[in-house]
Design a protein around this motif. Structure first.
Motif, PDB file in Angstrom:
ATOM      1  N   ALA A  19       0.834  -1.200   0.000  1.00 24.58           N
ATOM      2  CA  ALA A  19       0.000   0.000   0.000  1.00 24.58           C
ATOM      3  C   ALA A  19       0.872   1.255   0.000  1.00 24.58           C
ATOM      4  O   ALA A  19       0.615   2.200  -0.762  1.00 24.58           O
ATOM      5  N   ILE A  20       1.915   1.261   0.813  1.00 19.59           N
ATOM      6  CA  ILE A  20       2.820   2.418   0.839  1.00 19.59           C
ATOM      7  C   ILE A  20       3.535   2.566  -0.498  1.00 19.59           C
ATOM      8  O   ILE A  20       3.635   3.673  -1.035  1.00 19.59           O
ATOM      9  N   ASP A  21       4.038   1.464  -1.038  1.00 16.19           N
ATOM     10  CA  ASP A  21       4.739   1.533  -2.328  1.00 16.19           C
ATOM     11  C   ASP A  21       3.836   2.107  -3.418  1.00 16.19           C
ATOM     12  O   ASP A  21       4.269   2.958  -4.202  1.00 16.19           O
ATOM     13  N   LEU A  22       2.595   1.662  -3.442  1.00 19.44           N
ATOM     14  CA  LEU A  22       1.656   2.166  -4.441  1.00 19.44           C
ATOM     15  C   LEU A  22       1.363   3.647  -4.225  1.00 19.44           C
ATOM     16  O   LEU A  22       1.322   4.432  -5.176  1.00 19.44           O
ATOM     17  N   ARG A  23       1.182   4.026  -2.965  1.00 15.55           N
ATOM     18  CA  ARG A  23       0.884   5.434  -2.671  1.00 15.55           C
ATOM     19  C   ARG A  23       2.075   6.325  -3.036  1.00 15.55           C
ATOM     20  O   ARG A  23       1.900   7.413  -3.598  1.00 15.55           O
ATOM     21  N   LEU A  24       3.279   5.867  -2.726  1.00 16.06           N
ATOM     22  CA  LEU A  24       4.477   6.630  -3.085  1.00 16.06           C
ATOM     23  C   LEU A  24       4.620   6.773  -4.597  1.00 16.06           C
ATOM     24  O   LEU A  24       5.171   7.755  -5.086  1.00 16.06           O
ATOM     25  N   ALA A  25       4.117   5.776  -5.318  1.00 20.28           N
ATOM     26  CA  ALA A  25       4.167   5.820  -6.783  1.00 20.28           C
ATOM     27  C   ALA A  25       3.082   6.732  -7.352  1.00 20.28           C
ATOM     28  O   ALA A  25       2.992   6.893  -8.569  1.00 20.28           O
ATOM     29  N   GLY A  26       2.250   7.305  -6.486  1.00 18.54           N
ATOM     30  CA  GLY A  26       1.232   8.245  -6.930  1.00 18.54           C
ATOM     31  C   GLY A  26      -0.100   7.610  -7.280  1.00 18.54           C
ATOM     32  O   GLY A  26      -0.955   8.248  -7.877  1.00 18.54           O
ATOM     33  N   VAL A  27      -0.300   6.363  -6.900  1.00 11.83           N
ATOM     34  CA  VAL A  27      -1.552   5.662  -7.193  1.00 11.83           C
ATOM     35  C   VAL A  27      -2.645   6.188  -6.265  1.00 11.83           C
ATOM     36  O   VAL A  27      -2.412   6.414  -5.079  1.00 11.83           O
ATOM     37  N   TRP A  29      -6.188   6.305  -4.026  1.00  9.96           N
ATOM     38  CA  TRP A  29      -6.619   5.433  -2.931  1.00  9.96           C
ATOM     39  C   TRP A  29      -7.518   4.293  -3.401  1.00  9.96           C
ATOM     40  O   TRP A  29      -7.369   3.157  -2.955  1.00  9.96           O
ATOM     41  N   LEU A  30      -8.449   4.568  -4.302  1.00  9.47           N
ATOM     42  CA  LEU A  30      -9.371   3.519  -4.748  1.00  9.47           C
ATOM     43  C   LEU A  30      -8.623   2.429  -5.519  1.00  9.47           C
ATOM     44  O   LEU A  30      -8.874   1.239  -5.323  1.00  9.47           O
ATOM     45  N   THR A  31      -7.678   2.812  -6.344  1.00  8.63           N
ATOM     46  CA  THR A  31      -6.895   1.823  -7.092  1.00  8.63           C
ATOM     47  C   THR A  31      -6.073   0.963  -6.141  1.00  8.63           C
ATOM     48  O   THR A  31      -5.995  -0.257  -6.298  1.00  8.63           O
ATOM     49  N   ILE A  32      -5.474   1.605  -5.142  1.00 11.56           N
ATOM     50  CA  ILE A  32      -4.721   0.852  -4.129  1.00 11.56           C
ATOM     51  C   ILE A  32      -5.651  -0.138  -3.441  1.00 11.56           C
ATOM     52  O   ILE A  32      -5.330  -1.327  -3.300  1.00 11.56           O
ATOM     53  N   ALA A  33      -6.809   0.346  -3.018  1.00 14.29           N
ATOM     54  CA  ALA A  33      -7.758  -0.490  -2.284  1.00 14.29           C
ATOM     55  C   ALA A  33      -8.214  -1.685  -3.115  1.00 14.29           C
ATOM     56  O   ALA A  33      -8.291  -2.805  -2.613  1.00 14.29           O
ATOM     57  N   ARG A  34      -8.487  -1.447  -4.383  1.00 18.70           N
ATOM     58  CA  ARG A  34      -8.935  -2.552  -5.239  1.00 18.70           C
ATOM     59  C   ARG A  34      -7.814  -3.538  -5.523  1.00 18.70           C
ATOM     60  O   ARG A  34      -8.035  -4.743  -5.590  1.00 18.70           O
ATOM     61  N   LYS A  35      -6.612  -3.045  -5.705  1.00 13.87           N
ATOM     62  CA  LYS A  35      -5.472  -3.927  -5.970  1.00 13.87           C
ATOM     63  C   LYS A  35      -5.183  -4.833  -4.774  1.00 13.87           C
ATOM     64  O   LYS A  35      -4.728  -5.961  -4.940  1.00 13.87           O
ATOM     65  N   VAL A  78      -1.881   2.610   5.278  1.00 16.86           N
ATOM     66  CA  VAL A  78      -0.736   3.485   4.999  1.00 16.86           C
ATOM     67  C   VAL A  78      -0.363   4.267   6.250  1.00 16.86           C
ATOM     68  O   VAL A  78       0.807   4.375   6.608  1.00 16.86           O
ATOM     69  N   ARG A  79      -1.368   4.791   6.961  1.00 19.65           N
ATOM     70  CA  ARG A  79      -1.095   5.521   8.212  1.00 19.65           C
ATOM     71  C   ARG A  79      -0.388   4.627   9.230  1.00 19.65           C
ATOM     72  O   ARG A  79       0.605   5.024   9.845  1.00 19.65           O
TER      73      ARG A  79
END
Length: 178
Positions: A19-27, A29-35, A78-79
């Motif tokens: 989740a952190i890696d995806l968020r750092l990559a600029g993804v 929240w919904l895409t992260i959650a679904r992935k 992520v938090r």
């Protein structure tokens, strides 16, 4: 639902890291959650993510969580992961500070012996520098008091201004406007 076992905790840690890696990559929240969702019907990869979001519902054969619930879970992950990393960094800093203090103690002992035994001024200076460094490292020095004063040591006056007045002041001092 009981406490997760070792394998489940490892899978949760992996999910949080992902989740952190995806968020750092600029993804988003919904895409992260679904992935990272447990239910393959909402998972963007079409697979069941181990210990993914909504795992309890998926195991019970219930409908997957709504998008907002998935987003909330991703944000919470992520938090939590960032809090854990911050705690690790603080522990590492404390450990490094203790190690540096030990090193300074060893250096101090050598310099102090030479300063006292030989009354060597260079060794005395070195001893004082080690003491100063150790005091800064451990926060032993009293904080320096700073005071803001106006003209001739008088009070500082603070005034409010409008946006137009501020723009006029900026234009007066802006060399490009000349």
């Amino acid at each position: 639902m009981g406490r997760p076992d070792k394998a489940q905790r490892a899978a949760i840690a992996r999910r949080r890291s992902d989740a952190i890696d995806l968020r750092l990559a600029g993804v988003d929240w919904l895409t992260i959650a679904r992935k990272l969702a447990a239910d393959p019907t909402v998972n963007s990869d079409g697979i069941a993510y181990p210990q993914g979001y909504g795992i309890e519902r998926y195991r019970k054969g219930q409908e997957p969580p709504e998008d907002q619930a998935l987003i909330h879970a991703a944000c919470r992950d992520v938090r939590k992961a960032l809090d854990d990393r911050r705690t690790e960094l603080n522990d590492d800093v404390d450990e490094m500070r203790a190690l540096e203090a030990d090193r300074l103690d060893r250096l101090f002992f050598v310099a102090y012996k030479k300063a006292v035994r030989d009354q060597d001024l260079a060794a005395i200076d070195r001893t004082l520098r080690i003491m100063e460094r150790r005091a800064r490292l451990l926060g032993l020095d009293m904080p320096t008091k700073t005071e803001l004063a106006g003209p001739e040591g008088g009070p500082v006056y603070v005034a409010s201004t409008t946006a137009d007045e501020l723009a006029a002041l900026i234009n007066l001092t802006d060399p490009a406007s000349s």
